[in-house]
Design an enzyme around this catalytic site. Sequence first.
Site, mmCIF file in Angstrom:
data_model
loop_
_atom_site.group_PDB
_atom_site.id
_atom_site.type_symbol
_atom_site.label_atom_id
_atom_site.label_comp_id
_atom_site.label_asym_id
_atom_site.label_seq_id
_atom_site.Cartn_x
_atom_site.Cartn_y
_atom_site.Cartn_z
ATOM 1 N N THR A 66 0.843 -1.192 0.000
ATOM 2 C CA THR A 66 0.000 0.000 0.000
ATOM 3 C C THR A 66 0.877 1.240 0.000
ATOM 4 O OG1 THR A 66 -1.933 1.022 1.034
ATOM 5 C CG2 THR A 66 -0.363 -0.033 2.535
ATOM 6 N N LYS A 70 3.146 1.386 -4.026
ATOM 7 C CA LYS A 70 2.439 0.652 -5.089
ATOM 8 C C LYS A 70 3.125 0.748 -6.456
ATOM 9 C CE LYS A 70 -2.236 0.531 -3.210
ATOM 10 N NZ LYS A 70 -3.646 0.740 -3.510
ATOM 11 N N ASP A 107 -7.218 -3.711 -6.963
ATOM 12 C CA ASP A 107 -8.068 -2.602 -6.484
ATOM 13 C C ASP A 107 -9.309 -2.416 -7.357
ATOM 14 O OD1 ASP A 107 -6.567 -1.900 -4.250
ATOM 15 O OD2 ASP A 107 -5.304 -0.509 -5.369
ATOM 16 N N TYR A 224 -14.017 4.603 3.904
ATOM 17 C CA TYR A 224 -14.841 3.739 4.767
ATOM 18 C C TYR A 224 -14.708 4.090 6.248
ATOM 19 C CZ TYR A 224 -10.495 1.055 5.028
ATOM 20 O OH TYR A 224 -9.194 0.690 5.174
#
Length: 277
Positions: A66, A70, A107, A224
Amino acid sequence: MTLPAIPLAGVIGNPIAQSRSPRMHRHWLARYGLAGDYVPLEVREANFETVVRTMPKMGFVGANVTIPHKTAALKIADHHSDRAIVIGAANTLIFRADGTIFADNTDGYGFMENLRQGAPGWAPRSGPAMVLGAGGAARAVIVALADAGVPRILLSNRTRPKAEALRAEFGSRIEVVDWVQAGEALADVKLLVNTTSLGMTGQAELKISLDNLRPATVVNDIVYEPLVTPLLQGARDRGCATVDGLGMLLHQGVPGFERWFGRRPAVDDELRRAVLE
Ligand code: ATR
């Protein structure tokens, strides 16, 4: 008697303490009674390649990658999936028995599976989608939408040249909309996706007028935390179906887990609860 080696996987990032991936993969390992472990690995950029090259020698079968690694993950791999190349970044590495590294990007897959599960009524070909943001997450989302057959993608970003650059790269199906006019264009879209960090706990608010949003439009936020962002709440208030961002995280983990530990894991409420605990 020699016992079989315990396969290890992990997530490499900086910072990494906030990552929910360890909870997710450990939940799956326990649920399916599989040998293995999954650990968070905080690694600085200067050390990334050395760490990745050492991991297979320590029993790691692969890793998630992450921020901020990446792009580097794609570069150091020996083999790449097409989708990783098109997106220009990797989030999943597989360390093969022959010593080579395979890089994938899940992703876009995670984004699309989350939409399919969360908004089964949405049909990709039903009409235009609008994507807010033009960073790394937007690239994965745009590739997934185009791949699924969405006919037109309206792309809006605070820094317009970044949206123009994505249009130049990904083609004429993308139409750039000025950031200050994003709200006006909403009336035409069947799907709205926020890929910016706006609306996340501790970040600025996403200031887009939802007055033109139609109840038939599906709204997805990749943020989120909180699960119901102000954007999703505003969309719900207007009668729209909404899909939260946690599912994208959960689904993107599926292909890696399957490759490393040999079992395709389920994304369901039990997993959501385990990850949110
Ligand atoms: P990620 O990999 O998560 O997509 P990123 O590549 O840093 O992260 O991209 C962040 C996105 O959020 C960008 O589209 C960024 O807009 P700019 O290109 O104009 O920077 C967007 N973003 C971040 N903070 C923002 C803000 N305060 N207002 C509007 N857009 C913002």
